[in-house]
Scaffold this motif. Structure first.
Motif, PDB file in Angstrom:
ATOM      1  N   GLY A  68       0.792  -1.222   0.000  1.00  0.00           N
ATOM      2  CA  GLY A  68       0.000   0.000   0.000  1.00  0.00           C
ATOM      3  C   GLY A  68       0.821   1.267   0.000  1.00  0.00           C
ATOM      4  O   GLY A  68       0.266   2.355   0.221  1.00  0.00           O
ATOM      5  N   THR A 118       0.991   1.735  -5.168  1.00  0.00           N
ATOM      6  CA  THR A 118      -0.466   1.738  -5.255  1.00  0.00           C
ATOM      7  C   THR A 118      -0.967   2.566  -6.417  1.00  0.00           C
ATOM      8  O   THR A 118      -1.767   2.107  -7.246  1.00  0.00           O
ATOM      9  CB  THR A 118      -1.075   2.256  -3.942  1.00  0.00           C
ATOM     10  OG1 THR A 118      -0.664   1.412  -2.868  1.00  0.00           O
ATOM     11  CG2 THR A 118      -2.595   2.279  -4.016  1.00  0.00           C
ATOM     12  N   VAL A 120      -4.076  -5.335  -1.115  1.00  0.00           N
ATOM     13  CA  VAL A 120      -3.195  -4.506  -0.308  1.00  0.00           C
ATOM     14  C   VAL A 120      -3.060  -5.101   1.089  1.00  0.00           C
ATOM     15  O   VAL A 120      -4.065  -5.406   1.745  1.00  0.00           O
ATOM     16  CB  VAL A 120      -3.709  -3.054  -0.221  1.00  0.00           C
ATOM     17  CG1 VAL A 120      -2.708  -2.187   0.538  1.00  0.00           C
ATOM     18  CG2 VAL A 120      -3.946  -2.484  -1.612  1.00  0.00           C
ATOM     19  N   ASN A 167      -4.098   4.315   2.258  1.00  0.00           N
ATOM     20  CA  ASN A 167      -4.138   3.986   0.829  1.00  0.00           C
ATOM     21  C   ASN A 167      -4.963   2.728   0.581  1.00  0.00           C
ATOM     22  O   ASN A 167      -5.695   2.621  -0.410  1.00  0.00           O
ATOM     23  CB  ASN A 167      -2.723   3.799   0.293  1.00  0.00           C
ATOM     24  CG  ASN A 167      -1.951   5.097   0.194  1.00  0.00           C
ATOM     25  OD1 ASN A 167      -2.545   6.177   0.129  1.00  0.00           O
ATOM     26  ND2 ASN A 167      -0.637   5.012   0.183  1.00  0.00           N
ATOM     27  N   VAL A 203      -8.270   2.187  -1.967  1.00  0.00           N
ATOM     28  CA  VAL A 203      -8.415   1.133  -2.970  1.00  0.00           C
ATOM     29  C   VAL A 203      -9.710   0.358  -2.749  1.00  0.00           C
ATOM     30  O   VAL A 203     -10.468   0.083  -3.691  1.00  0.00           O
ATOM     31  CB  VAL A 203      -7.193   0.189  -2.926  1.00  0.00           C
ATOM     32  CG1 VAL A 203      -7.431  -1.057  -3.774  1.00  0.00           C
ATOM     33  CG2 VAL A 203      -5.939   0.922  -3.401  1.00  0.00           C
TER      34      VAL A 203
END
Length: 382
Positions: free
Chosen positions: A283, A288, A300, A310, A314
């Protein structure tokens, strides 16, 4: 135009500046790049003018890193954002950056968001400055909030001026709404044609899974164990796995490698993403958002820093799944535990089988491709 670039030592911090450095050089601008001693090898290899500033005392940075793994995630963020970047790195780099602003007289300073000394020097010299994003905007706004007490000695208005300076990001608005006063989004150029990967899997046509934990996690004492756990989860699946471990990891320490896995220290990310069906990563922002720009879905496994945030982005975008490590004694840097391995395996199978995840990643890639170019953005700054 004269443009001064400044970064802290990490590759993930310096890399977002590179497209801007290259674009300025291609335009015929005068470029000067500055960083701490640990960045010198990379700066020298690029062949552009550079200067090296100072670095914090090794004893102090070592003490921070040792405490990092022992404290909660919130305390770890204070250690890194306030004590390391805000206090130690700013004080170490400021003399060289003030000299550069006084002697070289840049027209513009472009910095990565954790490098504050260049903004202090630019403010004192009356030079416009902007920051090139590493992570999602709300993550970096939070890091600035944590760093603010350490930056207070440099002027009561500095933090507000940093919030008001242009924030340049390659992340799309649908994924990354920004709290900064002036946010300008851009897309990177396509770059050189991608080189095909060697046939490391003897002609297999199974889906390609790219596994990486980045340059930081791979170099930690727990890095080899994390790779071994991930390989235990992916070994035996009907996929080809390319694992890159970075140059700080001893590949022999990984133990037996499953037959469907090939291990390299490093492979150009763009070359891998051109062929990958799925990326399994920690991540980190570079991995990413590079993956999303290529329209490839993710699984992730976030460990620390901006990685959990992050991962949430996602997941919320429908571009992949998240497996949160549950092992380890501390909250700041958890480990992949035995109970996590079937979850990781299942997530890989689900994303590969579910077309909605690839559709989510491609939707974001299309949005990113529609953004202005770096050259267009630079024109708007000057």
């Amino acid at each position: 135009m004269r443009v001064l670039f400044s970064s802290t030592e990490g590759s993930g911090h310096f890399n977002p500046l590179i497209p801007f450095i290259d674009a300025c050089a291609a335009r015929g601008d005068d470029v000067l790049v500055m960083g701490p001693p640990k960045l010198e090898e990379r700066l020298a290899a690029r062949g552009q003018p550079y200067r090296i500033g100072g670095e914090p005392p090794e004893a102090e940075t070592t003490a921070i890193r040792e405490r990092f793994a022992q404290v909660s995630r919130e305390e770890a963020a204070v250690l890194i954002d306030r004590e390391l970047f805000g206090r130690l790195c700013t004080a170490a780099m400021l003399p060289a950056l003030e000299d550069a602003c006084r002697e070289w007289r840049p027209d513009l300073v472009l910095r990565e968001p954790c490098e504050y000394a260049s903004a202090v020097a630019a403010e004192r010299a009356g030079v416009p400055h902007a920051q090139v994003a590493i992570s999602a905007a709300r993550i970096e706004a939070g890091a600035l909030r944590l760093a603010a007490p350490a930056l207070a000695p440099y002027g009561g208005q500095l933090v507000e001026r940093l919030r008001e300076s242009p924030y340049l990001t390659r992340f799309p608005a649908s994924l990354d709404p920004s709290p900064y006063t002036v946010t300008r989004r851009f897309r990177e150029s396509a770059g050189a044609p991608h080189a095909p990967l060697p046939d490391w899997w003897d002609g297999s046509g199974e889906p390609l899974v790219y596994l990486t934990l980045g340059t930081v996690a791979g170099g930690l004492s727990t890095g080899a164990a994390a790779y071994r756990s991930a390989l235990a989860a992916l070994g035996g699946l009907p996929v080809r796995v390319l694992l890159t471990v970075g140059r700080a990891t001893d590949i022999a320490a990984l133990g037996p490698i499953p037959p469907n896995v090939h291990v390299e220290a490093w492979v150009p990310q763009a070359d891998v993403l051109a062929s990958a069906d799925l990326v399994v990563c920690h991540g980190g922002s570079g991995t990413t958002f590079g993956t999303l720009a290529a329209g490839v879905p993710l699984v992730v496994v976030p460990f620390f820093a901006d990685q959990p945030a992050n991962a949430r982005l996602v997941d919320e975008a429908g571009a992949g799944l998240v497996v949160r490590p549950s092992g380890g004694a501390g909250d700041a840097m958890p480990e992949l535990g035995p109970d996590d391995l079937p979850l990781l395996r299942s997530a890989v199978e689900s994303v590969l089988a579910g077309p909605s995840y690839r559709a989510g990643a491609r939707r974001l890639a299309d949005e990113m491709r529609a953004l202005p170019t770096i050259d267009e953005l630079l024109d708007s700054l000057t």
